[in-house]
Design an enzyme around this catalytic site. Sequence first.
Site, PDB file in Angstrom:
ATOM      1  N   HIS A 148       0.833  -1.208   0.000  1.00  0.00           N
ATOM      2  CA  HIS A 148       0.000   0.000   0.000  1.00  0.00           C
ATOM      3  C   HIS A 148       0.868   1.260   0.000  1.00  0.00           C
ATOM      4  O   HIS A 148       0.621   2.198  -0.766  1.00  0.00           O
ATOM      5  CB  HIS A 148      -0.907  -0.023   1.234  1.00  0.00           C
ATOM      6  N   GLU A 149       1.890   1.281   0.859  1.00  0.00           N
ATOM      7  CA  GLU A 149       2.734   2.472   0.957  1.00  0.00           C
ATOM      8  C   GLU A 149       3.581   2.660  -0.299  1.00  0.00           C
ATOM      9  O   GLU A 149       3.763   3.782  -0.771  1.00  0.00           O
ATOM     10  CB  GLU A 149       3.623   2.373   2.199  1.00  0.00           C
ATOM     11  N   HIS A 152       1.561   4.310  -3.049  1.00  0.00           N
ATOM     12  CA  HIS A 152       1.464   5.777  -2.960  1.00  0.00           C
ATOM     13  C   HIS A 152       2.644   6.430  -3.690  1.00  0.00           C
ATOM     14  O   HIS A 152       2.472   7.433  -4.398  1.00  0.00           O
ATOM     15  CB  HIS A 152       1.471   6.227  -1.499  1.00  0.00           C
ATOM     16  N   GLU A 206      -6.195   6.713  -1.461  1.00  0.00           N
ATOM     17  CA  GLU A 206      -6.142   5.549  -0.578  1.00  0.00           C
ATOM     18  C   GLU A 206      -6.681   4.305  -1.272  1.00  0.00           C
ATOM     19  O   GLU A 206      -6.129   3.211  -1.133  1.00  0.00           O
ATOM     20  CB  GLU A 206      -6.930   5.824   0.707  1.00  0.00           C
TER      21      GLU A 206
END
Length: 277
Positions: A148-149, A152, A206
Amino acid sequence: MTRLTRYAFQKSMLCLLTAASLSACETVQTTQAGTVGVDRSQRMMVPAAEIENAARQEYGQLIAKAGQQGVLNRNPTQVERVRAVVNRLIPQAVNFRPDAVKWAWETNVLSSAEVNAWCMPGGKMAVYTGLIEKLRVTDDELAAVMGHEIAHALREHARERASQQMVANSVITVGSALLGLGELGQKGAEFAYMGLLGLPNSRAHETEADRVGIELAARAGYDPRAAITLWQKMAQAGGGEAPKFLSTHPSREDRLNDLTVYSQRVMPLYEQARSRR
């Protein structure tokens, strides 16, 4: 000039200002769509190099300070575990953007009770021990967090937010002056921007990071369904959540539903990766 004529003139000037600000933006496609189909084009006003240089400097200062405070990579077992997971995820980033292979990736573990992890533009990462210890994450769940990070960073969400804010600030400031709104009116306009555009865009970021993240995890041979149990643990650790319209994150229900759908979509990638290991 009559009041009506003056208002029409002010409105025209504001429209011209908005158009000029938007025309200064570059429309880019930061990543390939992947199996999850994240293919939204983005408008950027801030140069990528500027964001990456700032991130590199900030990361260097933060890591140096952590070293001085004795909270940097204190537990060799945790550091080895985190880096092992991340080092399987990083090679999968090229499926979304080939240039990621040239990034100066770096991962460190910070001793902190905070349940947190992040990846700066350019691939500089940190995991807090609170996330590992309080949530008792499995390797699959850790892969979901870091996927997820990393997503980004791949999608350049920080650069996009900075660009949006730059445009918004210029339009709001000059627009308030043209329309004679004063300080109170300008604050109202800022809140309106955040409510109608700023926060929803953050929620979109997100969701994109969730989807790209589970594909990265699946391609690396980690069970993408672990993202569901991860966010369930996050919800339990965080207690009550803010109302959806005031949050920069999707609602708990929306996020879990979306993760359920997209984790199933990338299951074939997971099975293929497992068969190769």
